[in-house]
Design a protein around this motif. Structure first.
Motif, short mmCIF file in Angstrom:
data_model
loop_
_atom_site.label_atom_id
_atom_site.label_comp_id
_atom_site.label_asym_id
_atom_site.label_seq_id
_atom_site.Cartn_x
_atom_site.Cartn_y
_atom_site.Cartn_z
N ASP A 50 0.84 -1.21 0.00
CA ASP A 50 0.00 0.00 0.00
C ASP A 50 0.87 1.26 0.00
OD1 ASP A 50 -2.66 -0.39 -0.33
OD2 ASP A 50 -3.17 -0.32 1.81
N ASP A 52 3.96 1.48 -1.11
CA ASP A 52 4.59 1.57 -2.43
C ASP A 52 3.62 2.11 -3.47
OD1 ASP A 52 7.01 0.65 -1.55
OD2 ASP A 52 6.73 -1.41 -2.27
N ARG A 53 2.38 1.64 -3.42
CA ARG A 53 1.37 2.10 -4.37
C ARG A 53 1.14 3.60 -4.22
NH1 ARG A 53 -3.09 4.08 -4.26
NH2 ARG A 53 -3.44 3.65 -2.07
#
Length: 95
Positions: A50, A52-53
């Motif tokens: 999450d 990284d996103r």
């Protein structure tokens, strides 16, 4: 050497099996409680994904904004080059 211990009665054998089953059940419950108390590796991995996103989404937004600025600048430069070419052609045409 003969074993002088009497065979356990069926009730004693049943109690022994029940005691062993309860011991195994206690161990399973203890492991389950420990597993629930500790964060799951999968949950930690999902949290990292999450993060990284979100980071990648922010980077994509920034890159998109930069691309829009470059495209706008390219349009202005293209117009100036067209005028400069026309001016040079006009000067060469008069000569």
């Amino acid at each position: 050497m003969a074993d002088d211990t009497p065979d356990p009665s069926p009730i004693d054998a049943a109690f022994a099996r029940l005691e062993a089953a309860l011991t195994r059940l206690d161990a399973v419950v203890a492991r389950r409680l420990e597993a629930e108390a500790e964060p799951d590796d999968r949950d930690a991995e999902l949290a990292l994904l999450d993060e990284d996103r979100a980071r990648l989404a922010a980077a994509l937004d920034a890159a998109s904004a930069q691309l829009a600025a470059v495209e706008a600048t390219t349009g202005v430069v293209g117009q100036r080059l067209d005028r400069a070419i026309q001016t040079v052609q006009g000067v060469l045409g008069r000569a």
